[in-house]
Scaffold this motif. Structure first.
Motif, PDB file in Angstrom:
ATOM      1  N   GLY A 131       0.840  -1.154   0.029  1.00 14.28           N
ATOM      2  CA  GLY A 131       0.022   0.130   0.040  1.00 14.28           C
ATOM      3  C   GLY A 131       0.997   1.162   0.008  1.00 14.28           C
ATOM      4  O   GLY A 131       0.526   2.301  -0.485  1.00 14.28           O
ATOM      5  N   ARG A 135       1.118   4.336  -3.052  1.00 16.04           N
ATOM      6  CA  ARG A 135       1.258   5.787  -2.870  1.00 16.04           C
ATOM      7  C   ARG A 135       2.390   6.431  -3.416  1.00 16.04           C
ATOM      8  O   ARG A 135       2.356   7.528  -3.878  1.00 16.04           O
ATOM      9  CB  ARG A 135       0.746   5.921  -1.263  1.00 16.04           C
ATOM     10  CG  ARG A 135      -0.515   5.826  -1.002  1.00 16.04           C
ATOM     11  CD  ARG A 135      -1.059   5.953   0.315  1.00 16.04           C
ATOM     12  NE  ARG A 135      -0.514   4.722   1.173  1.00 16.04           N
ATOM     13  CZ  ARG A 135      -0.160   4.710   2.298  1.00 16.04           C
ATOM     14  NH1 ARG A 135      -0.280   6.030   3.171  1.00 16.04           N
ATOM     15  NH2 ARG A 135       0.124   3.518   3.040  1.00 16.04           N
ATOM     16  N   LEU A 155      -5.875   2.460  -6.409  1.00 14.35           N
ATOM     17  CA  LEU A 155      -6.186   2.383  -4.963  1.00 14.35           C
ATOM     18  C   LEU A 155      -6.259   0.851  -4.481  1.00 14.35           C
ATOM     19  O   LEU A 155      -6.649   0.648  -3.503  1.00 14.35           O
ATOM     20  CB  LEU A 155      -7.419   3.179  -4.609  1.00 14.35           C
ATOM     21  CG  LEU A 155      -7.677   4.539  -5.091  1.00 14.35           C
ATOM     22  CD1 LEU A 155      -9.034   5.046  -5.005  1.00 14.35           C
ATOM     23  CD2 LEU A 155      -6.664   5.499  -4.609  1.00 14.35           C
ATOM     24  N   SER A 156      -5.966  -0.029  -5.437  1.00 14.67           N
ATOM     25  CA  SER A 156      -6.088  -1.447  -5.033  1.00 14.67           C
ATOM     26  C   SER A 156      -5.683  -1.826  -3.699  1.00 14.67           C
ATOM     27  O   SER A 156      -6.213  -2.789  -3.216  1.00 14.67           O
ATOM     28  CB  SER A 156      -5.647  -2.374  -6.174  1.00 14.67           C
ATOM     29  OG  SER A 156      -4.351  -2.226  -6.355  1.00 14.67           O
ATOM     30  N   ALA A 157      -4.537  -1.609  -3.482  1.00  9.34           N
ATOM     31  CA  ALA A 157      -3.885  -1.882  -2.207  1.00  9.34           C
ATOM     32  C   ALA A 157      -4.027  -1.079  -0.997  1.00  9.34           C
ATOM     33  O   ALA A 157      -3.312  -1.006   0.123  1.00  9.34           O
ATOM     34  CB  ALA A 157      -2.364  -2.263  -2.511  1.00  9.34           C
ATOM     35  N   LEU A 158      -5.008  -0.082  -1.137  1.00  8.16           N
ATOM     36  CA  LEU A 158      -5.087   0.999   0.285  1.00  8.16           C
ATOM     37  C   LEU A 158      -6.503   0.613   0.910  1.00  8.16           C
ATOM     38  O   LEU A 158      -7.365   0.102   0.351  1.00  8.16           O
ATOM     39  CB  LEU A 158      -5.365   2.192  -0.483  1.00  8.16           C
ATOM     40  CG  LEU A 158      -4.291   2.763  -1.470  1.00  8.16           C
ATOM     41  CD1 LEU A 158      -4.379   4.193  -1.816  1.00  8.16           C
ATOM     42  CD2 LEU A 158      -2.873   2.695  -0.647  1.00  8.16           C
ATOM     43  N   GLN A 163      -7.711   5.308   0.917  1.00  5.25           N
ATOM     44  CA  GLN A 163      -8.381   5.579  -0.457  1.00  5.25           C
ATOM     45  C   GLN A 163      -8.931   6.790  -0.463  1.00  5.25           C
ATOM     46  O   GLN A 163      -8.800   7.372  -1.428  1.00  5.25           O
ATOM     47  CB  GLN A 163      -9.432   4.279  -0.712  1.00  5.25           C
ATOM     48  CG  GLN A 163      -8.958   3.010  -1.125  1.00  5.25           C
ATOM     49  CD  GLN A 163      -9.839   1.898  -1.259  1.00  5.25           C
ATOM     50  OE1 GLN A 163     -11.156   2.487  -1.079  1.00  5.25           O
ATOM     51  NE2 GLN A 163      -9.637   1.039  -2.280  1.00  5.25           N
ATOM     52  N   ALA A 167      -7.753   9.502  -2.991  1.00  2.48           N
ATOM     53  CA  ALA A 167      -8.852  10.013  -4.078  1.00  2.48           C
ATOM     54  C   ALA A 167      -9.123  11.621  -3.989  1.00  2.48           C
ATOM     55  O   ALA A 167      -8.928  12.344  -5.168  1.00  2.48           O
ATOM     56  CB  ALA A 167     -10.079   9.380  -4.099  1.00  2.48           C
TER      57      ALA A 167
END
Lengths: 241, 227
Positions: A131, A135, A155-158, A163, A167
């Motif tokens: 994560g 970033r 954002l897949s690992a947050l 997220q 965003a």
């Protein structure tokens, strides 16, 4: 603006993209969604000029896309960085090589918005979580204020909180700087909340392009309805009203 | 038999990333492990798998990244055979055809190496390997992160069917509260290397006690909230 005009791309014997046409204006966000293997990553590679279309053209303001120095946030966070170098080195490698200008407080602002403490950048990719690496990948893409950013599953690992904050940072910077964002994602909640348009890819073709409101309320194609309903069943989307 | 571990901990670069942790997992348990990015969820998953295997328990592990499970220099067929051997199965004993069909990867060429498969297909291949036997515990770390909603729903449906009535326990590590809300009965919330809350899924989502749990529960559907 980005213009993808009737683009087809072959990968080996198969045709990965079949007559794709879409456009994206500065300051706007286009989410590209669809099943695994639909051609989403191939589309990114073609836009970046890494794959040559067998038919059609891809331009940014009438010139090759590379001329605008687009930035890419890669799907696999850790392998997006050189494992032998610190994250800081990787972040500034493109800035140095391209002799790009970075605002004085840019790094601090991005670190704050992405919830990364500055010392983390001195670690190697293997010494941070996936994560955190994701970033830093976003930080690297945005550090030189590019006019066009391609996000592949940003954002897949947050977690949900990170997220939301990530965003928000992307949305704030986009409002201020007006970059165009093409976001490939499986997260329909994010696509519906933040994109101006959603393009659904299926088997190398665009199944439907619509606004999030139309995608949620009355998608035309059967596949779009299946995709929406599956996201609702998974808990990724609220049921349509 | 209850799976018990105590004093699990981990350090990285001189810093403690997992504080001493003890766990007891009963057969058939469905546990979700959630928390902020970097809170130590995946680390706990790795350390737990190692500790239980050291106790001779059978544990299937689907890591967050398929890269961690697949050797880029070996064919997919090699990985499948290796997994069968690890579980003491005869070659071909696992119903590969049914698993691949359920996970919609029947078109994958087993002669190829991992990088010739898409990331989503790699992730499903690793899940198929985890489901070929009847382990004491399956640890799934973000199993649907590379899958589109249709495939993700089918994959979770297959997991539900596979584990229904089974004594195999499951630990689902994820940041997706929507996913755990429907699939696990207990939740553990991690924060800065510690489990700060362990309760029923319903209690944590509706009446969180610790601050990290409250923050997570409040952001469950963050995209519907104003930024």
């Amino acid at each position: 603006m980005l213009k993808v005009d009737h683009v087809s791309v072959k990968r080996g014997a198969s045709v990965a993209l079949k007559g794709i046409s879409l456009s994206l204006d500065p300051g706007k966000t286009l989410a590209v969604v669809g099943e695994s293997g639909a051609g989403k990553s191939t589309l990114i590679a073609a836009i970046l000029g890494l794959l040559k279309p067998s038919h059609g053209s891809i331009t940014w303001a009438g010139a090759p896309v590379r001329s605008c120095r687009p930035a890419l946030v890669m799907q696999e966070p850790r392998s997006a960085f050189n494992p032998a170098l610190s994250l800081r080195h990787s972040v500034f490698e493109t800035v140095t090589a391209g002799k790009l200008k970075v605002q004085d407080d840019r790094l601090e602002r991005l670190c704050r918005g992405l919830e990364l403490y500055p010392g983390l950048l001195d670690r190697r990719p293997s010494a941070v979580s996936i994560g955190q690496a994701q970033r830093v990948g976003i930080l690297r893409a945005l550090i030189a204020a590019p006019p066009f950013v391609l996000f592949d599953e940003p954002l897949s690992a947050l977690d949900a909180v990170t997220q939301k904050h990530t965003a928000k940072l992307i949305a704030d910077l986009q409002d201020e700087e007006g970059f165009a964002a093409l976001i490939v994602t499986h997260d329909l909640g994010y696509a519906v909340a933040h994109a101006d348009e959603i393009a659904v890819l299926k088997s190398g073709r665009i199944d439907e392009i619509s606004t999030p409101q139309v995608f949620m309320a009355s998608p035309k194609s059967e596949y779009c309805r299946t995709l929406r309903d599956a996201a609702v069943a998974l808990g990724a989307l609220e049921p349509p009203v | 038999m209850t799976l018990s571990v105590s004093g699990l901990s981990a350090m990285r670069s001189g810093q403690t990333i997992l504080c001493p942790t003890s766990l007891a997992i009963s057969p058939g348990d469905r546990i979700g492990l959630v928390g902020a990015s970097g809170s130590g969820k995946s680390t706990l998953g790795h350390v737990l798998v190692d500790a239980l295997r050291a106790q001779s328990h059978t544990v299937a592990h689907v890591p967050q990244s398929p890269d961690e499970a697949l050797d880029p220099l070996r064919s997919m067929a090699f990985h499948w055979r290796e997994a069968e051997q690890a579980l003491g199965l005869q070659p071909g004993a696992a119903d590969q055809k049914a698993l691949f069909s359920s996970l919609k990867i029947e078109g994958g060429d087993l002669r190829k190496r991992p990088w010739a498969w898409s990331r989503g297909m790699q992730q499903r291949f690793v899940i198929a390997m985890a489901l070929m036997g009847v382990p004491d515990l399956i640890v799934l770390d973000e199993p649907t992160s590379a899958l589109d909603p249709v495939i993700a729903a089918a994959t979770m449906g297959l997991l539900d069917r596979h584990l229904r009535g089974s004594k195999t326990a499951m630990m689902l590590i994820t940041h997706d509260l929507g996913l755990v809300a429907r699939r696990v009965s207990q939740l553990m919330v991690m924060h800065e290397g510690q489990i700060v809350e362990h309760a029923s899924t319903k209690d944590i989502l509706e009446r969180p006690q610790s601050e990290p749990s409250k923050v997570l529960a409040a952001h469950r559907n963050w995209f519907a909230l104003p930024c």
